[in-house]
Design a protein around this motif. Structure first.
Motif, PDB file in Angstrom:
ATOM      1  N   ALA A 196       0.631  -5.724  -5.186  1.00 47.62           N
ATOM      2  CA  ALA A 196       1.167  -6.878  -6.113  1.00 47.62           C
ATOM      3  C   ALA A 196       0.053  -6.693  -7.312  1.00 47.62           C
ATOM      4  O   ALA A 196       0.602  -6.782  -8.422  1.00 47.62           O
ATOM      5  CB  ALA A 196       0.704  -8.247  -5.417  1.00 47.62           C
ATOM      6  N   SER A 197      -0.926  -5.633  -7.013  1.00 43.96           N
ATOM      7  CA  SER A 197      -1.971  -5.418  -8.217  1.00 43.96           C
ATOM      8  C   SER A 197      -1.647  -3.978  -8.553  1.00 43.96           C
ATOM      9  O   SER A 197      -2.451  -3.528  -9.153  1.00 43.96           O
ATOM     10  CB  SER A 197      -3.263  -5.761  -7.832  1.00 43.96           C
ATOM     11  N   GLY A 198      -0.706  -3.279  -8.016  1.00 44.31           N
ATOM     12  CA  GLY A 198      -0.459  -2.084  -8.485  1.00 44.31           C
ATOM     13  C   GLY A 198      -0.596  -1.268  -7.577  1.00 44.31           C
ATOM     14  O   GLY A 198      -0.754  -1.340  -6.183  1.00 44.31           O
ATOM     15  N   THR A 199      -0.490   0.205  -7.660  1.00 44.66           N
ATOM     16  CA  THR A 199      -0.568   1.215  -6.624  1.00 44.66           C
ATOM     17  C   THR A 199      -2.060   1.352  -6.303  1.00 44.66           C
ATOM     18  O   THR A 199      -2.944   1.713  -7.120  1.00 44.66           O
ATOM     19  CB  THR A 199      -0.147   2.664  -7.219  1.00 44.66           C
ATOM     20  N   LYS A 200      -2.678   1.512  -5.029  1.00 43.07           N
ATOM     21  CA  LYS A 200      -3.599   1.375  -4.766  1.00 43.07           C
ATOM     22  C   LYS A 200      -3.971   2.539  -3.389  1.00 43.07           C
ATOM     23  O   LYS A 200      -2.774   2.771  -2.735  1.00 43.07           O
ATOM     24  CB  LYS A 200      -4.458   0.155  -3.810  1.00 43.07           C
ATOM     25  N   LEU A 201      -4.924   3.302  -3.227  1.00 44.92           N
ATOM     26  CA  LEU A 201      -5.185   4.204  -2.114  1.00 44.92           C
ATOM     27  C   LEU A 201      -5.819   3.461  -1.002  1.00 44.92           C
ATOM     28  O   LEU A 201      -6.899   2.898  -1.063  1.00 44.92           O
ATOM     29  CB  LEU A 201      -6.228   5.259  -2.713  1.00 44.92           C
TER      30      LEU A 201
END
Length: 314
Positions: free
Chosen positions: A166-171
């Motif tokens: 929900a807060s963007g692409t994360k690793l």
């Protein structure tokens, strides 16, 4: 043509609630399927362990116990950090194709792709200003694991996953399957199988010197520092840092005291401060490296800011 299904599990429902929908892929020790959690009506990933057919019943039991350990370890770690892939359940089934016992683990389904596939798709040089924020969440996950006394031991681009949130692409960090628990009391996961003899499982291109030569010292947090530094260098340069055809090639390169991996060595121009941070992270002796992933990352962030400020002031 439909992809192969090594265990013939597609279409089966495991433990009455985990439907196996399709084969995704396999590695040296595992097979991964996409599935559906019938109770929660949610997509899932199902990771199955491949047991070598020639193993004795005693060794099979040892491998199965290690797989159960892995699932408990994953569960405990993922409960404490959002950026460690979440484990939901574990069990065993029997392959209708091979008739072999198949231990499996049920994981959250992640939308996205591995860092390995991203670097293969887009093998360009990336600036520190792009790479450092990209790895922040993964470093947070690894730092949490180390705070719990757990070392990953097999960090490579395939075990970092770019997932949509929900807060963007994360690793996110995947697969603590060969993790070493240094302090079991922190995790309280119960008794574990302590030894597998001389079996060592890690990607040779990302192996730390002590994984090739245990006289350098025990595997510990600095082992993950070394591997993480290599993965970050790969993201910066767009190419694999350590190359070779055989295990011995990778061992010689990792243990070479003169020719050390570095940003300059892969054609990446950074400030002297950043070079120094990587030089310490990639030292031959684990005693000479940053002691933890958090220490390495704090130093790299500071050095990259100082280098950027110096460039801006010219």
């Amino acid at each position: 043509m439909a992809p192969p299904d090594p265990f013939g599990l597609v279409g089966q429902v495991l433990d009455g609630q985990f439907r196996v929908d399709r084969f995704i892929g396999e590695g040296g020790f595992s097979v991964v399927y996409a599935g559906h959690h019938l109770g929660l009506s949610e997509p899932i990933a199902i990771k199955c362990m491949k047991l070598p057919p020639q193993l004795s019943s005693q060794l099979i039991e040892t491998f199965v116990q290690r797989f159960r350990d892995e699932s408990r370890l994953h569960y405990k770690l993922s409960q404490g950090n959002l950026y460690i892939a979440r484990t939901m359940a574990a069990g065993t089934t029997v392959s209708p194709v091979t008739r072999a016992l198949v231990p499996y683990m049920v994981l959250e389904w992640l939308d996205g792709h591995s860092l390995a596939s991203e670097l293969e798709r887009d093998p360009r040089q990336r600036p520190l200003s792009e790479v450092v924020p990209l790895f922040d969440t993964a470093v947070d996950a690894l730092s949490f694991a180390q705070s719990q006394g757990v070392v990953h031991r097999d960090l490579n681009p395939g075990n970092f996953f770019l997932t949509k949130t929900a807060s963007g692409t994360k690793l996110k960090v995947l697969d603590f399957g060969v993790a070493k628990v240094l302090d079991e009391s922190r995790l309280e996961i119960g008794p574990r199988v302590q030894t597998m003899g001389k079996i060592r499982i890690f990607a040779p291109a990302y192996g730390a010197p002590e994984q090739f030569d245990d006289t350098l010292g025990p595997i510990g947090p600095a082992t993950d520092v070394y591997a993480l530094a290599l993965v970050v260098l790969e993201a910066l340069s767009g190419k694999t840092v350590m190359t070779g055809e055989h295990l011995g090639d990778f061992a010689m390169a990792a243990l070479d005291p003169v020719k050390r991996p570095s940003p300059k060595g892969v054609g990446v121009v950074v400030s002297p401060d950043v070079e120094s941070v990587f030089a310490r992270a990639l030292a031959v002796s684990p005693r000479d490296r940053w002691p933890t992933v958090r220490d390495f990352w704090t130093a790299l962030r500071l050095a990259s800011r100082l280098g950027g400020a110096a460039e801006a002031g010219r």
